[in-house]
Design an enzyme around this catalytic site. Structure first.
Site, PDB file in Angstrom:
ATOM      1  CB  SER A  42      -1.455   3.702  13.406  1.00 10.83           C
ATOM      2  OG  SER A  42      -1.012   3.482  14.728  1.00 10.83           O
ATOM      3  CE1 TYR A 102       1.875  -0.920  10.932  1.00 16.06           C
ATOM      4  CE2 TYR A 102       1.849   0.225  13.050  1.00 16.06           C
ATOM      5  CZ  TYR A 102       1.184  -0.277  11.947  1.00 16.06           C
ATOM      6  OH  TYR A 102      -0.173  -0.130  11.841  1.00 16.06           O
TER       7      TYR A 102
END
Length: 341
Positions: free
Chosen positions: A145, A158
């Site tokens: 990501s 995260y």
């Protein structure tokens, strides 16, 4: 390692019951590959198997396993190899998260996010390498990501896990290159994607969570994973113009980006509607055990099905392999021919 045309591969995908993992299952299935799909939710897995079979997979098996359990991941890899043959591609995609300010996340929640999102990748990579290194072949694709480089507010757990994946994968890649093996690992850095996670991630926000625009469909991410598996010499791929812009800005003016996200990062991750008390939560237990959520979230009306940046990156990414193949053909054409006796 060059992609092998028209050869069915054995592909293992974690987090395969929904979202990007689900879309990856369909993408590889359309190539006629053999698939081992790993996730916790039985209903989601069963639906993923049906989707893959309809897309053309040569064979599909579903394996219920929690990637935070190293022994369960190893057992899943052993079963995949036993039933489908040697593993050619391993895709790490499973994750967990908590939407909340750092001060409102408990130690148990932090540990769980780290175990699933970071250690799950470590365990999957270890299981894959155990089988790939002896045969000197195979590809591991880490689904990353933009957050692997640029942490954002309300997603500290995260963000930390994705940064950890980036670090361990870089170190591993160096080790693989030093060893001379033909096994490859590569990472695909994703933009905001329309997945069900925003309906089932644990949240302490007052409003419903949403991805930061621009949003892309899961199939955009899956095409990038498929391409990375075919072209693993490149250390990583960036998907979407927003990912490119974010990572470049973070490299050049990280302090300015801190201030920008402090000003915009809270509101941009929340809809105007209040969060519903009955929203499911998959942190410790799967929410798709009895209900299938599919590959898409609730943002179909805002999600792009194509990325011009991705198409351009794939053309450029395929050029080195095409040049090597062309050079090989030219060299073969000038090779001396054996005389007839």
């Amino acid at each position: 390692m060059e992609p092998v045309e028209a050869v069915r591969r054995t592909v293992v995908i974690t987090g395969a019951s929904a979202g990007i993992g689900r879309a990856c299952a369909v993408a590889f299935a359309a190539r006629g590959d053999r698939l081992a799909l790993i996730a916790r939710g039985r209903a989601g897995l069963n639906a993923a198997v049906r989707d893959a079979e309809e897309a053309g997979a040569a064979q599909v098996i579903a394996i219920e396993a929690d990637v935070a359990d190293a022994q369960a991941v190893e057992a899943a890899a052993a079963r995949a190899e036993e039933e489908l043959g040697p593993i050619d591609v391993w895709v790490n995609d499973a994750f967990a998260s908590v939407f909340a300010p750092f001060t409102e996340i408990t130690p148990d929640e932090y540990r769980r996010v780290t175990e699933v999102t970071y250690l799950g990748y470590v365990y999957g990579t270890q299981a894959a390498l155990k089988r790939m290194l002896p045969s000197d072949r195979g590809v591991i694709v880490q689904v990353g990501s933009a957050i692997a480089y640029r942490g954002i507010p309300l997603q500290s757990a995260y963000s930390g896990a994705k940064h950890a994946i980036q670090g361990f994968n870089e170190a591993l890649r160096c080790e693989l290159l030093a060893s001379g093996t033909r096994v490859r690992t590569t990472m695909v850095q994703m933009p905001a994607v329309n997945t069900p996670q925003f309906d089932w991630v644990r949240s302490r926000l007052s409003k419903r969570a949403q991805p930061v625009a621009p949003i892309y469909q899961s199939e955009v991410a899956a095409r990038a994973v498929l391409f990375a598996a075919d072209h693993p010499r490149r250390r990583e791929y960036w998907v979407g113009g927003s990912t490119v812009a974010t990572l470049l800005a973070n490299a050049i003016v990280p302090g300015l980006l801190d201030r920008y996200l402090a000003r915009t990062g809270f509101d941009s991750q929340q809809e105007d509607r209040p969060r519903r008390a009955g929203d499911p939560d998959n942190l410790f237990e799967p929410v798709d055990a009895g209900r299938d959520f599919g590959a898409h979230g609730r943002f179909d009306d805002r999600a792009a099905a194509r990325s011009r940046q991705q198409r351009a990156a794939h053309v450029l990414g395929a050029l080195p392999a095409a040049v090597r193949r062309a050079a090989g053909r030219v060299q073969a054409g000038f090779a001396p021919r054996a005389r007839r006796v």
